[in-house]
Structures are given as structure tokens and as C-alpha cells.
Design an enzyme around this catalytic site. Sequence first.
Site, PDB file in Angstrom:
ATOM      1  N   ASN A 144       0.861  -1.183   0.000  1.00 15.58           N
ATOM      2  CA  ASN A 144       0.000   0.000   0.000  1.00 15.58           C
ATOM      3  C   ASN A 144       0.899   1.236   0.000  1.00 15.58           C
ATOM      4  OD1 ASN A 144      -1.840   2.023   0.471  1.00 15.58           O
ATOM      5  ND2 ASN A 144      -2.312   1.399   2.585  1.00 15.58           N
ATOM      6  N   TRP A 145       0.958   1.899  -1.143  1.00 14.77           N
ATOM      7  CA  TRP A 145       1.848   3.057  -1.245  1.00 14.77           C
ATOM      8  C   TRP A 145       1.274   4.315  -0.601  1.00 14.77           C
ATOM      9  CZ3 TRP A 145       3.772   2.591  -7.043  1.00 14.77           C
ATOM     10  CH2 TRP A 145       4.782   1.624  -7.088  1.00 14.77           C
ATOM     11  N   LYS A 146       0.006   4.254  -0.194  1.00 16.61           N
ATOM     12  CA  LYS A 146      -0.644   5.439   0.405  1.00 16.61           C
ATOM     13  C   LYS A 146      -0.466   6.633  -0.542  1.00 16.61           C
ATOM     14  CE  LYS A 146       0.020   3.249   4.869  1.00 16.61           C
ATOM     15  NZ  LYS A 146       0.256   3.348   6.305  1.00 16.61           N
TER      16      LYS A 146
ATOM     17  N   HIS B 189      -9.219   1.505   5.825  1.00 14.67           N
ATOM     18  CA  HIS B 189      -7.921   1.674   6.499  1.00 14.67           C
ATOM     19  C   HIS B 189      -8.083   2.676   7.644  1.00 14.67           C
ATOM     20  CE1 HIS B 189      -3.729   2.610   7.253  1.00 14.67           C
ATOM     21  NE2 HIS B 189      -3.414   1.525   6.550  1.00 14.67           N
TER      22      HIS B 189
ATOM     23  N   GLU C 167      -5.041  -4.699  11.524  1.00 10.45           N
ATOM     24  CA  GLU C 167      -4.053  -3.624  11.535  1.00 10.45           C
ATOM     25  C   GLU C 167      -4.107  -2.860  12.858  1.00 10.45           C
ATOM     26  OE1 GLU C 167      -2.600  -3.039   7.463  1.00 10.45           O
ATOM     27  OE2 GLU C 167      -3.702  -1.252   8.047  1.00 10.45           O
TER      28      GLU C 167
ATOM     29  N   GLY D 235       3.263   2.073  10.985  1.00  8.40           N
ATOM     30  CA  GLY D 235       4.270   3.106  10.776  1.00  8.40           C
ATOM     31  C   GLY D 235       5.156   3.381  11.981  1.00  8.40           C
TER      32      GLY D 235
ATOM     33  N   SER E 280       4.122  -2.335  10.465  1.00  9.93           N
ATOM     34  CA  SER E 280       5.575  -2.442  10.672  1.00  9.93           C
ATOM     35  C   SER E 280       6.158  -3.791  10.258  1.00  9.93           C
ATOM     36  CB  SER E 280       5.939  -2.112  12.125  1.00  9.93           C
ATOM     37  OG  SER E 280       5.604  -0.762  12.410  1.00  9.93           O
TER      38      SER E 280
ATOM     39  N   GLY F 213       3.097  -0.883   4.362  1.00 10.23           N
ATOM     40  CA  GLY F 213       3.147   0.501   3.934  1.00 10.23           C
ATOM     41  C   GLY F 213       4.594   0.843   3.618  1.00 10.23           C
ATOM     42  N   GLY F 214       5.307   1.339   4.644  1.00 17.20           N
ATOM     43  CA  GLY F 214       6.678   1.815   4.482  1.00 17.20           C
ATOM     44  C   GLY F 214       7.605   0.857   3.753  1.00 17.20           C
TER      45      GLY F 214
END
Length: 234
Positions: A8-10, A99, A156, A162, A193, A212-213
Amino acid sequence: MKKYIIANWKSNKNLSEVAFWLNNFPNNAESRRVLNSLEIILAPPYPFLTLAKEIIEERQLPIKLAVQDLSAFGSGAYTGEVAGFNLQDLHVEYAILGHSERRRFLAESSQLIADKVTEALSWRVKPILCLDKPYFSEQARFLPEDVASKCLLAYEPLAAIGSGQAQDTGDLLPIRKELQPLYSAKALIYGGSVNADNVGSFLKVCDGVLLGGASLDLTDFVDLLFAASESLSV
Ligand code: PGA
């Protein structure tokens, strides 16, 4: 069954960064063989869906497309919304819905998220429904069983997103037991994470991970994919 790896690149990346990432994604016989045990799903920002689809097709990459949200409405006069109808022919197979960032920054309610889930399913887009403990049962109340059972559930925990502080893998079995009667869902995905070092331990206790990250930098992401695949072969 293949394990889900959802990137998920947000709201990250511009056009040239998206092109770079996809044009450099490894695609030789060896990487294809290694990655075959994974269902790799990419959720880029909306403006780059067409570009992503084109590069994926041109290079025949083993990547499926997802959206990060979907309108609860159909096509029509809904300024700024992206409807399921708009996605036709873009080969979008999944939608990340509910989300916690959308609950938090855009005040999305469980009712609205349920409407999005129903809308996604009507377009044959598979919902990846994000959940955290405080609204496990509230969200389920808005979803008829036949709808809930068609979702991939992404657990989540807010504190893990994050933060670099992933949930303890030992917590996932009780979470699965708690969710099962509420959603009759088949797959449980974990997000928060996840990185190349811990992905293997998560894949031992759940059906996939949402990142994500760790999905932004291509080298890091490919390392994570190889670590994930290797963890499945031992
Ligand atoms: P993170 O994000 O991997 O950067 O913690 C996870 C998520 O928001 O799903």
C-alpha cells in the site's frame, strides 16, 4: 494457497518514481520461480493505476492491482469519488477498504465502509477489509454474513502502523479466533511495521501481510519478497 503480500503506497510517489519502481521490478526466470508462492498486490495512488497496469502487462509482472479506496456510490454526480465503474478495464482485482487512516483523517464510519465493501463486490473487486480491535464487532454488524465472508481481513493494530513496533506474532491466533465467528472469513492478513526481518514469522501464523513503508523502496521490497518466499520453503 499463495500468501498475500500487499503493498500500500498510500499518498507516496510521483509518476517517474512509479515508473522506475515498476520498470525495475525483477522479472527473470529465477525471480519468477521464487515469487511464485506469493500473491503480490500493489495499491498505487489512483492517478498511477493506468501506468501501473500498462507496465505490469508489458513486462508481464506477477503483480495484481488494488485501489486504496473505492466510492460507496455508483458512477454519476459524486465529485472527487472514484467508482467501481471507473475502474472497468483497469484490471483492478482488490480494494483496500476501511484503512484506519481513512477512519481517522476522513471520518469514515463502519456503515460507509460496509457500503464500500458491497460496492466493491458488485464490481467483482475483492475487498481487503482493514480492522482493528475497537471496531471488530461494530464493523461486522454492518455486514451481512454472505458479504463479510467474501472479504480478506487485514488486522491492523493502530499502534503498529508506521511505528516500527510490529504486533507480537503470538497475538494473531487469538485474533483469528475472535474474528472468525464475526466474519466467517477465510483469510487473515496482518499489517503494521512488517519488514524483511519479521515477514517470515508473520507468514507462519497468517495468510499474508499488508505493507506501507516497506513497500516504497524497490530494493527493500524485493528483499522482503525473497525473505517471504524463503520462509515458506523451510
Ligand atoms: P506500515 O503500514 O507497514 O508502514 O506500518 C502498514 C499499513 O498502514 O497498513
